[in-house]
Motif scaffolding. Structure first.
Motif, PDB file in Angstrom:
ATOM      1  N   UNK A  53      92.328  -9.800  48.272  1.00 35.81           N
ATOM      2  CA  UNK A  53      93.311  -8.950  48.963  1.00 35.81           C
ATOM      3  C   UNK A  53      93.620  -7.704  48.132  1.00 35.81           C
ATOM      4  N   UNK A  54      93.784  -7.898  46.814  1.00 41.52           N
ATOM      5  CA  UNK A  54      94.088  -6.753  45.927  1.00 41.52           C
ATOM      6  C   UNK A  54      92.896  -5.795  45.908  1.00 41.52           C
ATOM      7  N   UNK A  55      91.679  -6.367  45.818  1.00 48.84           N
ATOM      8  CA  UNK A  55      90.480  -5.511  45.825  1.00 48.84           C
ATOM      9  C   UNK A  55      90.416  -4.680  47.094  1.00 48.84           C
ATOM     10  N   UNK A  56      90.726  -5.352  48.227  1.00 51.34           N
ATOM     11  CA  UNK A  56      90.684  -4.676  49.527  1.00 51.34           C
ATOM     12  C   UNK A  56      91.677  -3.499  49.533  1.00 51.34           C
ATOM     13  N   UNK A  57      92.882  -3.761  49.012  1.00 51.21           N
ATOM     14  CA  UNK A  57      93.919  -2.700  48.996  1.00 51.21           C
ATOM     15  C   UNK A  57      93.428  -1.538  48.123  1.00 51.21           C
ATOM     16  N   UNK A  58      92.830  -1.876  46.984  1.00 45.14           N
ATOM     17  CA  UNK A  58      92.391  -0.812  46.064  1.00 45.14           C
ATOM     18  C   UNK A  58      91.202  -0.015  46.613  1.00 45.14           C
ATOM     19  N   UNK A  59      90.433  -0.655  47.475  1.00 41.08           N
ATOM     20  CA  UNK A  59      89.268   0.045  48.054  1.00 41.08           C
ATOM     21  C   UNK A  59      89.636   0.875  49.285  1.00 41.08           C
ATOM     22  N   UNK A  60      90.856   0.667  49.807  1.00 34.44           N
ATOM     23  CA  UNK A  60      91.269   1.384  51.020  1.00 34.44           C
ATOM     24  C   UNK A  60      91.200   2.894  50.816  1.00 34.44           C
ATOM     25  N   UNK A  61      90.735   3.638  51.823  1.00 34.11           N
ATOM     26  CA  UNK A  61      90.695   5.098  51.656  1.00 34.11           C
ATOM     27  C   UNK A  61      92.067   5.733  51.843  1.00 34.11           C
ATOM     28  N   UNK A  62      93.086   4.937  52.181  1.00 29.36           N
ATOM     29  CA  UNK A  62      94.436   5.480  52.386  1.00 29.36           C
ATOM     30  C   UNK A  62      95.363   4.990  51.280  1.00 29.36           C
ATOM     31  N   UNK A  63      96.421   5.741  51.038  1.00 30.78           N
ATOM     32  CA  UNK A  63      97.387   5.346  50.002  1.00 30.78           C
ATOM     33  C   UNK A  63      98.186   4.155  50.522  1.00 30.78           C
ATOM     34  N   UNK A 101      93.906 -14.075  46.838  1.00 34.15           N
ATOM     35  CA  UNK A 101      94.751 -12.933  46.548  1.00 34.15           C
ATOM     36  C   UNK A 101      93.989 -11.830  45.817  1.00 34.15           C
ATOM     37  N   UNK A 102      93.025 -12.233  45.024  1.00 35.12           N
ATOM     38  CA  UNK A 102      92.258 -11.236  44.281  1.00 35.12           C
ATOM     39  C   UNK A 102      91.473 -10.359  45.257  1.00 35.12           C
ATOM     40  N   UNK A 155      97.090  -8.930  55.678  1.00 30.75           N
ATOM     41  CA  UNK A 155      97.734 -10.173  56.126  1.00 30.75           C
ATOM     42  C   UNK A 155      96.697 -11.275  56.288  1.00 30.75           C
ATOM     43  N   UNK A 156      95.578 -10.905  56.920  1.00 31.63           N
ATOM     44  CA  UNK A 156      94.526 -11.891  57.160  1.00 31.63           C
ATOM     45  C   UNK A 156      93.932 -12.405  55.856  1.00 31.63           C
ATOM     46  N   UNK A 157      93.683 -11.472  54.904  1.00 32.69           N
ATOM     47  CA  UNK A 157      93.141 -11.881  53.603  1.00 32.69           C
ATOM     48  C   UNK A 157      94.135 -12.778  52.879  1.00 32.69           C
ATOM     49  N   UNK A 158      95.418 -12.451  53.046  1.00 27.98           N
ATOM     50  CA  UNK A 158      96.473 -13.266  52.426  1.00 27.98           C
ATOM     51  C   UNK A 158      96.430 -14.692  52.935  1.00 27.98           C
ATOM     52  N   UNK A 159      96.141 -14.830  54.211  1.00 27.20           N
ATOM     53  CA  UNK A 159      96.078 -16.173  54.813  1.00 27.20           C
ATOM     54  C   UNK A 159      94.978 -17.029  54.185  1.00 27.20           C
ATOM     55  N   UNK A 160      93.879 -16.385  53.810  1.00 31.37           N
ATOM     56  CA  UNK A 160      92.783 -17.159  53.233  1.00 31.37           C
ATOM     57  C   UNK A 160      93.151 -17.634  51.824  1.00 31.37           C
ATOM     58  N   UNK A 173     103.287 -17.512  49.713  1.00 31.88           N
ATOM     59  CA  UNK A 173     102.669 -18.684  50.326  1.00 31.88           C
ATOM     60  C   UNK A 173     101.732 -19.402  49.373  1.00 31.88           C
ATOM     61  N   UNK A 174     101.152 -18.661  48.448  1.00 34.28           N
ATOM     62  CA  UNK A 174     100.237 -19.264  47.464  1.00 34.28           C
ATOM     63  C   UNK A 174     101.017 -19.700  46.214  1.00 34.28           C
ATOM     64  N   UNK A 175     102.333 -19.359  46.222  1.00 33.58           N
ATOM     65  CA  UNK A 175     103.200 -19.665  45.081  1.00 33.58           C
ATOM     66  C   UNK A 175     102.678 -19.032  43.783  1.00 33.58           C
ATOM     67  N   UNK A 176     102.212 -17.801  43.903  1.00 32.20           N
ATOM     68  CA  UNK A 176     101.666 -17.090  42.744  1.00 32.20           C
ATOM     69  C   UNK A 176     102.684 -16.033  42.295  1.00 32.20           C
ATOM     70  N   UNK A 177     103.522 -16.443  41.354  1.00 32.50           N
ATOM     71  CA  UNK A 177     104.630 -15.563  40.940  1.00 32.50           C
ATOM     72  C   UNK A 177     104.114 -14.286  40.276  1.00 32.50           C
ATOM     73  N   UNK A 178     103.064 -14.431  39.510  1.00 31.92           N
ATOM     74  CA  UNK A 178     102.533 -13.261  38.796  1.00 31.92           C
ATOM     75  C   UNK A 178     102.090 -12.165  39.787  1.00 31.92           C
ATOM     76  N   UNK A 179     101.374 -12.612  40.836  1.00 28.27           N
ATOM     77  CA  UNK A 179     100.912 -11.648  41.838  1.00 28.27           C
ATOM     78  C   UNK A 179     102.106 -11.094  42.623  1.00 28.27           C
ATOM     79  N   UNK A 180     103.102 -11.959  42.869  1.00 31.04           N
ATOM     80  CA  UNK A 180     104.298 -11.511  43.590  1.00 31.04           C
ATOM     81  C   UNK A 180     105.000 -10.420  42.785  1.00 31.04           C
ATOM     82  N   UNK A 181     105.073 -10.618  41.469  1.00 35.95           N
ATOM     83  CA  UNK A 181     105.725  -9.608  40.616  1.00 35.95           C
ATOM     84  C   UNK A 181     104.950  -8.292  40.662  1.00 35.95           C
TER      85      UNK A 181
END
Length: 785
Positions: free
Chosen positions: A570-580, A567-568, A559-564, A595-603
């Motif tokens: 944020x995705x990296x952070x999710x992929x590096x997480x040790x949990x599923x 988005x990239x 959520x915090x990364x999303x605020x900044x 919020x960033x109006x990024x439809x591609x990332x939303x999809x």
DNA sequence: TTAGGGTTAG
């Protein structure tokens, strides 16, 4: 076979003869030879007593009553026998009736009377009667009698008043081993394991008495309460030193203690060395396996115990049920079926355990059915049903059951209150919340920490952060949960800085944060956009407090990364997480993409969510709204078709406003209220007042829906109507509180900021995620939610 | 004639 010892109504095989069974009240003439020759009135006192005793000892209370009623001027001894007989036959009300009759007849109750009277008060849960009896003891000078005081310790402990039990114990001129054991057990009954163990130790030091099996068994239960295997081992040594290790009851208590302290290995080793085992021993082991997440072993015991020629009983079924939460509903149903085949049902405890199992497995219908068909229900059964509804999101139904319980002369206990409180919190109704708060204050749980924590949360969830804080500040015994709750409360209301100040206060008072504390802190940081503070605490929890982040903590960080807006990252952070990653994690990315109006990332995020939850309504709605904003109408239609295919229906938006104790509900375009016309007119005026143009509020993006969907105009949205109705129905200057069952839309969020400035009012809107506090044109969420 | 808790539901 010799027949001389057989009663006269038995045949040679020892069975009761059919003729005797047809004979009315045959036992009246078989109890005493005196009765065969003399009418009761002619019997001397000793004979009556002897005969009465023989009736009572064989449980024949009707015969005892007939004899008693025909005895002239029965003395205290005979009255006592009758009270004893009823109490020991579990006719407790009759025992009390006899006690009252005895007093009315002018007979003085003595030291033998009161232990049975107290026992009856306990069995009948007659607390008021018990208090009266205690008062009477002072008048008749029996308040120091050893046997009576021992009974009183038991009574107060069982009524949950361990301090009163202590007072009786402290004031006793003489104490014996039963007094000490009653006190040791009294603490256990009231959840005070350590105090019980201190008392256990004190007994030997202060009195020189040696512990017997009863004291040992209570002390072992105290170790289980405190999960202290070390204390348990010490008592195990005592058992060996004092030759109690061959006692099967002590062995079973030891086995149970090891299981409850998580030491299954020790329990297994003890079990192997036992030279005798019965169903209780097996049950303790099965319960231990179930409790320690070893369901396979628990089920395997059923087969093994039968090889030991021991059949399961109702308690075996009860102990097996928790294992079904791991092994699934099919096992739960199998246990239910076996219980029916073995004729274990009806059984109060087993039925209640089955209700709990069905509820936890999500089969609320089966839980309801079981509850409805129970012929006898305890407070625990009612509590289980309330918890079942709350666990399955049926909060109104939980409230209905709670009120039903209160109307049945059942006194809610701590479990009832702590089970129903989340329902009040989830309903987010301040008027209901105030009612339950007032009820709790009048009850004996008004200062209980567990209950007060629920109240703090409830007020925060209902939008009344001020009262939530007042309750917190007034609490005498704050625990870690109290702090975690108030911190997340401020977090929900967008007051991240205050939440962090509270976190500092907590640490300065020497309270060690736990996993939940960091969920509260990181939630507060994410909802208030405190990015740096969020990272600081996320790192501190690992480095300073050695707490590994769980999925909830990672969710807050996404959520915090999303605020900044990165988005990239944020995705990296999710992929590096040790949990599923869960759907909640991808949901955070979806919100950030919106919020960033990024439809591609939303999809991309939506695809991940649908892979985990194909019926995620919020995801469909958000994606559709993004397509609509971008004018991609064919994609809007595609999402609609997908929703139809999956059977997903858009949640009807509802906004709630509480006025003068009534809840007013609004839907989009609502015209159902008495004052709907004026509300709509004022909404139009306000719309102009805040400078909304036709493009801002009257334009509907989807041309397909124009005309037919006037209700979808933002200025007709449920939340706008509720706010406007609040403005025209409340005192000038007072805040307006509205609750919404779905996320507030961009248009309404923008408009309400302007309305708060235009009307000079504080407007609070609670949606599914956060309480938006709108003041003078700003929202505490910083326009990110 | 009097006091007591081996396993069991929320």
């Amino acid at each position: 076979m010799a027949t001389a010892f057989l009663p006269s109504f038995c045949n040679n095989s020892g069975n009761i003869s059919p003729q005797r069974l047809l004979d009315p009240q045959p036992h009246l003439l078989s109890a005493s030879n005196d009765l065969k020759t003399k009418p009761p009135s002619k019997l001397n006192k000793a004979s009556v007593a002897r005969t009465l005793l023989s009736y009572i000892d064989s449980g024949r209370m009707e015969g005892a009553l007939s004899l008693f009623e025909t005895t002239k001027k029965p003395d205290t001894f005979l009255w006592n026998l009758m009270i004893r007989g009823y109490a020991n036959s579990e006719f407790y009300q009759k025992a009390m009736d006899f006690y009252h009759r005895m007093q009315a007849a002018g007979m003085r109750a003595d030291n033998f009377t009161f232990p049975f009277v107290i026992k009856s008060c306990i069995a009948l849960s007659s607390f008021d009667e018990g208090l009266k009896v205690h008062g009477r003891l002072f008048k008749v000078g029996l308040d120091s009698d050893l046997f009576i005081c021992n009974s009183l310790i038991g009574m107060y402990s069982k009524f949950g008043l361990v301090e009163d039990a202590e007072r009786v114990f402290d004031e006793m001129p003489i104490r014996d081993i039963v007094s000490w054991n009653s006190m040791i057990d009294g603490y256990v009954l009231n959840g005070e394991g350590w105090r019980s163990l201190i008392c256990f130790r004190e007994m030997q030091e202060a009195s020189g008495l040696q512990h017997d099996r009863y004291g040992v068994m209570s002390a072992l239960a105290a170790c289980s309460l405190e999960m202290s295997a070390n204390q348990g081992k010490e008592i195990h040594c005592h058992v060996i030193r004092h030759g109690l290790e061959s006692d099967i009851k002590v062995q079973t208590s030891l086995l149970d203690m090891y299981c409850k302290c998580g030491k299954v290995f020790y329990a297994e080793r003890l079990f192997q060395t036992m030279n005798q085992r019965n169903v209780v021993t097996w049950n303790a082991l099965i319960g231990g396996y179930a409790l320690n997440n070893q369901p396979h072993k628990a089920f395997a015991c059923i087969v093994e115990m039968q090889a030991d020629s021991i059949g399961p009983d109702a308690v075996t079924m009860v102990n097996l049920l928790p294992a079904c939460q791991v092994r699934g509903i099919s096992h739960g149903k199998a246990i239910h079926g076996l219980s029916i085949r073995k004729s274990f049902l009806p059984h109060l405890v087993l039925e209640t355990a089955l209700i709990d199992m069905y509820a936890k497995c999500g089969e609320l219908g089966s839980a309801e059915w079981l509850f409805d068909q129970m012929t006898e229900k305890s407070l625990v059964s009612w509590n289980a049903m309330i918890a079942a509804y709350v666990q399955n999101g049926r909060n109104m139904k939980a409230l209905e059951v709670f009120l039903n319980l209160c109307n049945r002369n059942l006194e809610p206990d701590l479990f009832t209150i702590s089970s129903i409180m989340p329902a009040y919190a989830e309903l987010a109704s301040l008027q209901y919340g105030k009612q339950i708060h007032s009820y709790v204050l009048k009850s004996k749980y008004g200062s209980n920490t567990l209950v007060l924590n629920c109240i703090i949360y409830m007020y925060a969830r209902c939008g009344d952060l001020k009262t939530s804080r007042e309750v917190f500040d007034r609490m005498v015994c704050k625990d870690i949960v109290s702090w975690n709750t108030i911190i997340i409360g401020y977090g929900y209301h967008g007051h991240g800085k205050i939440a962090l100040d509270l976190f500092s206060d907590m640490k300065s008072k020497g309270i060690q944060p736990n996993e939940s504390t960091f969920v509260s802190v990181l939630t507060a940081c994410s909802l208030s956009g405190l990015v740096d503070e969020g990272w600081l605490n996320f790192n501190a929890m690992q480095q300073e407090y050695n707490i590994s982040p769980q999925i909830e903590h990672y969710g807050c960080m996404v959520d915090l990364l999303g605020r900044t807006g990165d988005l990239k990252e944020a995705v990296d952070f999710i992929e590096r997480m040790p949990l599923v990653p869960t759907a909640r994690i991808w949901g955070s990315l979806l919100t950030a993409s919106r919020n960033k109006n990024d439809i591609e990332m939303a999809e991309f995020a939506a695809e991940k969510i649908f892979a985990l939850e194909h019926d995620n309504t919020g995801c469909y709605v958000l994606l559709s709204s993004m397509y609509a904003d971008a004018g991609r109408w064919s994609d809007v239609e595609r999402v609609k078709s997908l929703m139809k295919e999956e059977g997903v229906q858009k949640t009807t938006a509802r906004s709630l406003l509480e006025l003068d104790g009534k809840t007013c509900t609004f839907i989009n375009g609502d015209m159902s209220h008495d004052q709907s016309n004026i509300t709509h007119e004022v909404s139009d005026i306000l719309s102009k007042g805040i400078g909304e143009t036709a493009n801002d509020s009257d334009f509907v993006f989807n041309p397909v829906e124009v005309g037919a969907k006037k209700a979808s105009l933002p200025k007709r949205h449920s939340v706008r109507l509720a706010v406007v109705f609040g403005l025209i129905s409340t005192t000038v200057g007072s805040p307006i509180l509205v609750k919404k069952n779905v996320r507030i839309c961009n248009d309404c969020h923008h408009a309400i900021k302007l309305i708060s400035r235009y009307s000079k009012r504080e407007i609070i809107i609670g949606d599914t995620r956060i309480y938006h506090h709108f003041t003078d044109g700003f929202c505490c969420c910083g326009d990110y939610w």
